[in-house]
Design an enzyme around this catalytic site. Structure first.
Site, PDB file in Angstrom:
ATOM      1  N   LYS A  91     -97.996 -33.944  -2.881  1.00 18.36           N
ATOM      2  CA  LYS A  91     -97.417 -32.603  -2.721  1.00 18.36           C
ATOM      3  C   LYS A  91     -97.494 -32.149  -1.267  1.00 18.36           C
ATOM      4  O   LYS A  91     -96.527 -31.640  -0.710  1.00 18.36           O
ATOM      5  CB  LYS A  91     -98.208 -31.585  -3.554  1.00 18.36           C
ATOM      6  CG  LYS A  91     -97.693 -31.397  -4.948  1.00 18.36           C
ATOM      7  CD  LYS A  91     -98.360 -30.177  -5.560  1.00 18.36           C
ATOM      8  CE  LYS A  91     -98.203 -30.172  -7.055  1.00 18.36           C
ATOM      9  NZ  LYS A  91     -98.908 -29.086  -7.712  1.00 18.36           N
ATOM     10  N   ASP A 132     -96.725 -24.030  -9.491  1.00 13.96           N
ATOM     11  CA  ASP A 132     -97.176 -24.381 -10.835  1.00 13.96           C
ATOM     12  C   ASP A 132     -95.994 -25.043 -11.517  1.00 13.96           C
ATOM     13  O   ASP A 132     -94.859 -24.593 -11.381  1.00 13.96           O
ATOM     14  CB  ASP A 132     -97.619 -23.138 -11.612  1.00 13.96           C
ATOM     15  CG  ASP A 132     -98.407 -23.550 -12.850  1.00 13.96           C
ATOM     16  OD1 ASP A 132     -99.303 -24.399 -12.729  1.00 13.96           O
ATOM     17  OD2 ASP A 132     -98.113 -23.042 -13.947  1.00 13.96           O
ATOM     18  N   HIS A 165     -87.426 -30.764  -9.868  1.00 14.30           N
ATOM     19  CA  HIS A 165     -87.694 -29.336 -10.027  1.00 14.30           C
ATOM     20  C   HIS A 165     -88.366 -28.757  -8.771  1.00 14.30           C
ATOM     21  O   HIS A 165     -88.014 -27.688  -8.298  1.00 14.30           O
ATOM     22  CB  HIS A 165     -88.562 -29.130 -11.270  1.00 14.30           C
ATOM     23  CG  HIS A 165     -89.710 -30.096 -11.409  1.00 14.30           C
ATOM     24  ND1 HIS A 165     -89.584 -31.440 -11.159  1.00 14.30           N
ATOM     25  CD2 HIS A 165     -91.020 -29.913 -11.736  1.00 14.30           C
ATOM     26  CE1 HIS A 165     -90.744 -32.038 -11.348  1.00 14.30           C
ATOM     27  NE2 HIS A 165     -91.634 -31.125 -11.696  1.00 14.30           N
ATOM     28  N   PHE A 188     -95.543 -39.999 -11.924  1.00 17.28           N
ATOM     29  CA  PHE A 188     -96.818 -39.685 -12.577  1.00 17.28           C
ATOM     30  C   PHE A 188     -96.523 -38.856 -13.828  1.00 17.28           C
ATOM     31  O   PHE A 188     -95.364 -38.594 -14.138  1.00 17.28           O
ATOM     32  CB  PHE A 188     -97.742 -38.918 -11.609  1.00 17.28           C
ATOM     33  CG  PHE A 188     -97.244 -37.529 -11.277  1.00 17.28           C
ATOM     34  CD1 PHE A 188     -96.226 -37.346 -10.353  1.00 17.28           C
ATOM     35  CD2 PHE A 188     -97.765 -36.402 -11.913  1.00 17.28           C
ATOM     36  CE1 PHE A 188     -95.746 -36.075 -10.056  1.00 17.28           C
ATOM     37  CE2 PHE A 188     -97.296 -35.124 -11.618  1.00 17.28           C
ATOM     38  CZ  PHE A 188     -96.284 -34.966 -10.679  1.00 17.28           C
ATOM     39  N   GLY A 189     -97.580 -38.432 -14.499  1.00 15.44           N
ATOM     40  CA  GLY A 189     -97.446 -37.529 -15.646  1.00 15.44           C
ATOM     41  C   GLY A 189     -96.444 -38.025 -16.680  1.00 15.44           C
ATOM     42  O   GLY A 189     -96.526 -39.161 -17.157  1.00 15.44           O
ATOM     43  N   TYR A 190     -95.484 -37.179 -16.990  1.00 12.55           N
ATOM     44  CA  TYR A 190     -94.535 -37.465 -18.072  1.00 12.55           C
ATOM     45  C   TYR A 190     -93.313 -38.261 -17.595  1.00 12.55           C
ATOM     46  O   TYR A 190     -92.374 -38.470 -18.365  1.00 12.55           O
ATOM     47  CB  TYR A 190     -94.091 -36.144 -18.719  1.00 12.55           C
ATOM     48  CG  TYR A 190     -95.254 -35.354 -19.293  1.00 12.55           C
ATOM     49  CD1 TYR A 190     -95.672 -35.557 -20.607  1.00 12.55           C
ATOM     50  CD2 TYR A 190     -95.956 -34.422 -18.520  1.00 12.55           C
ATOM     51  CE1 TYR A 190     -96.751 -34.851 -21.137  1.00 12.55           C
ATOM     52  CE2 TYR A 190     -97.040 -33.722 -19.033  1.00 12.55           C
ATOM     53  CZ  TYR A 190     -97.428 -33.939 -20.341  1.00 12.55           C
ATOM     54  OH  TYR A 190     -98.497 -33.247 -20.858  1.00 12.55           O
ATOM     55  N   ASP A 191     -93.320 -38.720 -16.350  1.00 16.90           N
ATOM     56  CA  ASP A 191     -92.137 -39.406 -15.795  1.00 16.90           C
ATOM     57  C   ASP A 191     -91.648 -40.608 -16.613  1.00 16.90           C
ATOM     58  O   ASP A 191     -90.436 -40.807 -16.722  1.00 16.90           O
ATOM     59  CB  ASP A 191     -92.382 -39.823 -14.341  1.00 16.90           C
ATOM     60  CG  ASP A 191     -92.341 -38.626 -13.403  1.00 16.90           C
ATOM     61  OD1 ASP A 191     -91.858 -37.558 -13.833  1.00 16.90           O
ATOM     62  OD2 ASP A 191     -92.789 -38.750 -12.252  1.00 16.90           O
ATOM     63  N   ASN A 250    -103.429 -32.165  -3.566  1.00 20.35           N
ATOM     64  CA  ASN A 250    -102.659 -33.342  -3.994  1.00 20.35           C
ATOM     65  C   ASN A 250    -101.886 -33.902  -2.791  1.00 20.35           C
ATOM     66  O   ASN A 250    -101.028 -33.226  -2.225  1.00 20.35           O
ATOM     67  CB  ASN A 250    -101.715 -32.893  -5.115  1.00 20.35           C
ATOM     68  CG  ASN A 250    -100.805 -33.998  -5.581  1.00 20.35           C
ATOM     69  OD1 ASN A 250    -100.131 -34.644  -4.785  1.00 20.35           O
ATOM     70  ND2 ASN A 250    -100.775 -34.206  -6.872  1.00 20.35           N
TER      71      ASN A 250
HETATM   72  P1  IMP Z   1     -99.536 -28.736 -11.573  1.00 21.94           P
HETATM   73  O1  IMP Z   1     -98.316 -27.940 -11.251  1.00 21.94           O
HETATM   74  O2  IMP Z   1    -100.029 -29.538 -10.406  1.00 21.94           O
HETATM   75  O3  IMP Z   1    -100.587 -27.901 -12.255  1.00 21.94           O
HETATM   76  O4  IMP Z   1     -99.100 -29.871 -12.636  1.00 21.94           O
HETATM   77  C1  IMP Z   1     -98.764 -29.573 -13.936  1.00 21.94           C
HETATM   78  C2  IMP Z   1     -98.589 -30.791 -14.813  1.00 21.94           C
HETATM   79  O5  IMP Z   1     -97.190 -30.865 -15.180  1.00 21.94           O
HETATM   80  C3  IMP Z   1     -98.901 -32.152 -14.213  1.00 21.94           C
HETATM   81  O6  IMP Z   1    -100.235 -32.497 -14.386  1.00 21.94           O
HETATM   82  C4  IMP Z   1     -97.987 -33.069 -15.033  1.00 21.94           C
HETATM   83  O7  IMP Z   1     -98.561 -33.355 -16.272  1.00 21.94           O
HETATM   84  C5  IMP Z   1     -96.766 -32.201 -15.263  1.00 21.94           C
HETATM   85  N1  IMP Z   1     -95.756 -32.401 -14.203  1.00 21.94           N
HETATM   86  C6  IMP Z   1     -95.357 -31.518 -13.257  1.00 21.94           C
HETATM   87  N2  IMP Z   1     -94.429 -32.065 -12.446  1.00 21.94           N
HETATM   88  C7  IMP Z   1     -94.261 -33.322 -12.875  1.00 21.94           C
HETATM   89  C8  IMP Z   1     -93.445 -34.410 -12.413  1.00 21.94           C
HETATM   90  O8  IMP Z   1     -92.697 -34.328 -11.431  1.00 21.94           O
HETATM   91  N3  IMP Z   1     -93.565 -35.548 -13.109  1.00 21.94           N
HETATM   92  C9  IMP Z   1     -94.384 -35.701 -14.175  1.00 21.94           C
HETATM   93  N4  IMP Z   1     -95.168 -34.747 -14.642  1.00 21.94           N
HETATM   94  C10 IMP Z   1     -95.108 -33.548 -13.996  1.00 21.94           C
END
Ligand code: IMP
Length: 193
Positions: free
Chosen positions: A12, A69, A178, A152-155, A9
């Protein structure tokens, strides 16, 4: 000292580069390291999953490795999506679909019960095999509809202070998130060791 990040990513990798290169690490993504392992993230906790990823890559590379994770833990949903955040609901859902599903499952939940937190666990293994695990959290509230275009994601439904993470700037989010919190703890530990 070379450090493999168990991820491809770009966001990241950029964040880890900025914070770890000043400590003398040459940060490379998993792809750049040339390591191709199939990792089954079947742990039940963020700690287990981060450790599984880091150990799989360290096992074949014998090079310092960092894996993380993360996910969102929502109290009114009994801690879900939790470790299943990336694949909450059915496999065909995208970020928007997962966000809508959370909102649907929280219909009727009053504001004071909409508490949630993002969690990130970083698992670091140094060249000699010594392991460090740290956990960062960021507390927020789940809104009633998606707002904002950043992140992204749940932001868009995660309210931190007076705005969602998708409304805050990337710079601000990266200073309170986090992941930032976990990374600060790791850096402290690395400086001490
Ligand atoms: P991973 O740690 O890359 O496996 O991500 C886990 C999942 O948690 C992501 O695909 C998102 O759905 C969610 N997630 C983790 N961190 C964030 C964030 O900072 N913003 C929004 N979603 C998050």
């Amino acid at each position: 000292m070379k450090l493999i990040i168990a991820s491809n990513n770009k966001g990241k990798i950029r964040e880890y580069k900025q914070l770890l290169e000043p400590l003398g690490y040459e940060v490379v993504s998993q792809r750049e390291s040339g390591i191709d392992v199939d990792i089954d993230e079947n742990g039940e906790t963020f700690e287990e999953n981060a450790a599984i990823k880091a150990r799989a890559i360290y096992g074949v590379s014998k090079t310092a490795t960092l894996a993380d994770d993360s996910g969102i833990v929502i109290d009114a949903l009994g801690g879900q999506p939790g470790v299943h955040s990336a694949r909450y609901g059915t496999p065909d859902l995208d970020d928007e679909g997962r966000t809508s599903l959370v909102l649907k499952n929280m219909q009727g939940v009053p504001d004071e019960k909409r508490t949630a937190r993002y969690v990130a666990v970083i698992h670091f293994i140094d060249k000699s095999g010594k392991e460090i695990s740290v956990r960062g959290e960021c507390e927020g509230i789940i809104g009633h509809s998606p707002v904002g275009k950043n992140g992204f994601g749940y932001d868009p439904i995660f309210i931190y202070g007076d705005k969602t993470f998708a409304q805050h700037t990337e710079e601000f989010k990266n200073s309170v998130s986090h992941r930032a919190n976990a990374l600060k703890q790791l850096i402290e530990k690395l400086k001490q060791s």
